[in-house]
Design a protein around this motif. Structure first.
Motif, PDB file in Angstrom:
ATOM      1  N   SER A   1      35.732 -10.700   1.185  1.00  0.00           N
ATOM      2  CA  SER A   1      34.834 -11.581   1.647  1.00  0.00           C
ATOM      3  C   SER A   1      34.334 -11.384   3.128  1.00  0.00           C
ATOM      4  CB  SER A   1      35.718 -13.045   1.615  1.00  0.00           C
ATOM      5  OG  SER A   1      36.793 -12.779   2.313  1.00  0.00           O
TER       6      SER A   1
ATOM      7  N   LEU B   1      29.533 -10.556   2.080  1.00  0.00           N
ATOM      8  CA  LEU B   1      30.699 -10.582   0.962  1.00  0.00           C
ATOM      9  C   LEU B   1      30.345  -9.526  -0.139  1.00  0.00           C
ATOM     10  CD1 LEU B   1      31.249 -14.008  -0.745  1.00  0.00           C
ATOM     11  CD2 LEU B   1      30.851 -12.187  -2.044  1.00  0.00           C
TER      12      LEU B   1
ATOM     13  N   LYS C   1      33.285 -16.929   0.150  1.00  0.00           N
ATOM     14  CA  LYS C   1      33.015 -16.822   1.702  1.00  0.00           C
ATOM     15  C   LYS C   1      34.157 -17.628   2.363  1.00  0.00           C
ATOM     16  CE  LYS C   1      31.359 -14.652   4.907  1.00  0.00           C
ATOM     17  NZ  LYS C   1      31.760 -13.219   4.952  1.00  0.00           N
TER      18      LYS C   1
ATOM     19  N   LYS D   1      31.550 -18.047   8.453  1.00  0.00           N
ATOM     20  CA  LYS D   1      30.407 -18.322   8.063  1.00  0.00           C
ATOM     21  C   LYS D   1      29.363 -17.265   8.421  1.00  0.00           C
ATOM     22  CE  LYS D   1      30.242 -22.806   5.628  1.00  0.00           C
ATOM     23  NZ  LYS D   1      30.218 -24.037   6.220  1.00  0.00           N
TER      24      LYS D   1
ATOM     25  N   GLU E   1      25.674 -15.254   1.061  1.00  0.00           N
ATOM     26  CA  GLU E   1      26.942 -15.906   1.670  1.00  0.00           C
ATOM     27  C   GLU E   1      26.642 -17.217   1.986  1.00  0.00           C
ATOM     28  OE1 GLU E   1      25.757 -12.950   2.830  1.00  0.00           O
ATOM     29  OE2 GLU E   1      27.366 -11.494   2.269  1.00  0.00           O
TER      30      GLU E   1
END
Lengths: 298, 160
Positions: free
Chosen positions: A209, A216, A290, A295, B154
């Motif tokens: 991740s 990712l 994730k 983030k 993501e």
């Protein structure tokens, strides 16, 4: 008899000169198989090919890739063959400076000497660019070089799963293993890392991740449904050529770049070999998503 | 009350009702706009997947790529209307930059339509060796726009 001697001499001469000088044409193919070394080109910033300076965000801070053009002052132009091999296989630059494993030498360590020299010949045949390297911005202790030998002792060499007995003598699988593990360095993105940044070999290719640049990288073991279990070998071969997944959507980010500048230029046979090898590795049940603390990218 | 007045009243009432009904419809419409543009895109994905199936197994239907590519070309020309409405909140992977740089977005859609048209022509010629590179060129045009205007996976709504 004399003809034979001549031929023998010629063959000897040819092989000696091949040993001394890598072959840049073969080297170009190896460069593609290694994914096109995209990390060394700051594409977003419009940087020159292979001149470094691209920011690689990691959980440990930001590394800046280095200039690997043949410029004598700022690149690797003064490196001998042995210097190049030491850096690629042991992570040691001239004068004994240890390199951070963000540079995937643990994988390149598996390359043959002939392939390394061909790759060097290719790099040295590209335009030399004068561009000083930018210092890394990494938190201590990850930014210190002196503990690196200990890191190496703890984390190297990489171990890859043993092949199932039935596939051990399959030349296609053997070629695939070399392409995946040594040249293509797939594990450097697709295998998760421990707190020290070492690869967790028990989760070989089971997805990460926190890949480079915060991306990712999915599970590519043959597990269904968390990995590539639902994909055929041809699906994998086609992805590596075209960048398209079986559902017709494209891959993004570093994988798209590695295909465009690297894997997409491989022969069909080599892409088949990669797919065949991926079919032999242990399936790991692991859904990668994730982590909330980290983030987005950039 | 004469017939004309009655007619007028009926029409006015009908108009009022339509408008009143339209207000909540309009408010919940944002998601419909998003879903529509995603369908436009996923139909590109479907045609691309069909092309992929033909290519990866060398199915004897190379000529069908003419139509799949033409479908993509036509669909790409719908992108400008499908994405025109500025909605970047909700279950969407569209980045706000689309509307900040609308001209560029439209030109990337046109570039992709162009590459699709080339692919269609190459497939028509029957030269399968040239089809592979033309598919990659089209793929590059999809990627050029996704790189700039589509959220990275993501952050995709699909992973929420």
């Amino acid at each position: 008899m004399r003809l034979f001697a001549c031929l023998l001499l010629f063959a000897l001469f040819a092989s000696v000169s091949a040993l001394a000088e890598g072959d840049a044409t073969r080297g170009e193919y190896l460069y593609r198989a290694a994914g096109g070394c995209g990390c060394h080109t700051d594409r977003a910033g419009g940087g020159a090919e292979l001149a470094g300076g691209r920011a690689m965000k990691t959980p440990f801070g930001t590394f800046y890739s280095t200039n690997i053009t043949a410029d004598a002052e700022t690149g690797i132009g003064r490196w001998s063959d042995e210097d190049f091999i030491a850096a690629m296989t042991r992570g040691v630059a001239p004068h004994g400076r240890h390199l951070f494993p963000v540079f995937p030498y643990p994988s390149f360590a598996g390359m043959t000497r002939a392939d390394l020299l061909d790759l060097k010949a290719y790099l040295f045949a590209q335009p030399a660019v004068r561009q000083p390297n930018r210092p890394h911005e990494v938190w201590p202790p990850f930014g210190w070089r002196w503990p690196l030998p200990v890191w190496k002792w703890l984390n190297l060499p990489l171990s890859v799963p043993t092949l199932p007995p039935a596939r051990r003598d399959d030349p296609l699988v053997a070629r695939g293993s070399y392409l995946v593990n040594a040249l293509g360095h797939c594990a450097e993105c697709h295998t998760p890392r421990n707190l020290m940044g070492g690869l967790r070999n028990g989760l070989f290719l089971a997805g990460s991740s926190d890949g480079p640049e915060g991306e990712l990288a999915p599970n590519i073991t043959p597990h269904k449904p968390t990995g590539l279990g639902g994909w055929s070998a041809r699906d994998i071969t086609w992805l590596l050529e075209s960048g398209f997944k079986p559902d017709g959507d494209d891959v993004q980010g570093l994988m798209a770049e590695s295909i465009e500048h690297g894997y997409g230029h491989l022969t069909l046979q080599d892409r088949d070999a990669i797919a065949a090898y991926l079919g032999t590795i242990p399936a790991v049940d692991r859904k990668v998503s994730k982590s909330s603390k980290n983030k987005g990218r950039k | 009350m004469n017939a004309a007045t009655r007619m007028f009243m009926v029409l006015s009432l009908a108009t009022l009702f339509t408008l009143a009904a339209g207000i909540p419809l309009y408010a919940q419409n944002d998601q419909a706009f998003i879903t529509y543009r995603q369908k436009v895109m996923s139909s590109n994905g479907d045609n691309m997947a069909a092309i992929g199936e033909i290519m990866k197994s060398s199915l004897p239907m190379g000529k069908n790529i003419v139509t799949h590519a033409a479908n993509i070309e036509q669909t790409m020309l719908l992108a400008a209307s499908a994405f025109e409405k500025n909605i970047s909140a909700g279950a969407t992977d569209s980045k706000p930059e689309i509307w900040a740089d609308w001209k560029k977005f439209v030109s990337l859609a046109e570039a992709a339509a162009d590459k699709a048209s080339t692919l269609s022509k190459v497939a028509m010629s029957g030269d399968m060796a040239a089809v592979g590179p033309a598919v990659k060129a089209l793929g590059g045009a999809c990627g050029d726009c996704h790189k700039e205007f589509r959220k990275p996976k993501e952050e995709s709504y699909k992973n929420k």
